[in-house]
Scaffold this active site. Sequence first.
Site, mmCIF file in Angstrom:
data_model
loop_
_atom_site.group_PDB
_atom_site.id
_atom_site.type_symbol
_atom_site.label_atom_id
_atom_site.label_comp_id
_atom_site.label_asym_id
_atom_site.label_seq_id
_atom_site.Cartn_x
_atom_site.Cartn_y
_atom_site.Cartn_z
ATOM 1 N N LYS A 37 -9.585 70.610 78.662
ATOM 2 C CA LYS A 37 -8.190 70.950 78.925
ATOM 3 C C LYS A 37 -7.355 69.695 79.049
ATOM 4 C CE LYS A 37 -6.657 73.600 81.906
ATOM 5 N NZ LYS A 37 -6.061 74.094 83.008
ATOM 6 N N GLY A 76 -3.700 78.659 89.031
ATOM 7 C CA GLY A 76 -4.620 79.583 88.370
ATOM 8 C C GLY A 76 -4.692 79.454 86.861
ATOM 9 N N GLY A 78 -6.454 77.412 84.946
ATOM 10 C CA GLY A 78 -7.824 77.268 84.441
ATOM 11 C C GLY A 78 -8.580 78.583 84.462
ATOM 12 N N CYS A 79 -8.444 79.325 85.541
ATOM 13 C CA CYS A 79 -9.107 80.626 85.649
ATOM 14 C C CYS A 79 -8.546 81.605 84.620
ATOM 15 C CB CYS A 79 -8.945 81.205 87.048
ATOM 16 S SG CYS A 79 -9.817 80.272 88.316
#
Length: 144
Positions: A37, A76, A78-79
Amino acid sequence: MKRKGVYPFTAIVGQEDMKLALILNVINPALGGVLIKGGHGREYGDSDAQDLLIPGADKPAVWFRAPFIENPNTHGTGCTLSSAIACGLAQGNTMEQSVKKAKDYLTGAIAAGLDLGAGNGPLNHFYKATIQDQCMEINESSCL
């Protein structure tokens, strides 16, 4: 058990380090697909949110780019990204297709700019849904 080629405390900072990690085999693509990422790349001089997918052994790396969106409400991400990728894979999409769709979804959820409470808030996961869509789904004409 230590896995060959995986260094958990290696800092990957910016686009050049992402490429270098692939070249130096810091991430072993034989272990499966890996997505590095780069959403925080502006801190390192990148103008876009750039992610690098290493889909697996003997497959070329693929860059995914999207405009960086100034929004403090990114708790949130990444989740959300990993869940959206898993959903794409479960639907039978390739890894590359799943990452593309997930990144597009994530970009839209950030751009929608939901602002709840104090501090860094969550994404707007329902940015595509409208009240009209919800009414149609429950067949309730009175809420239109």
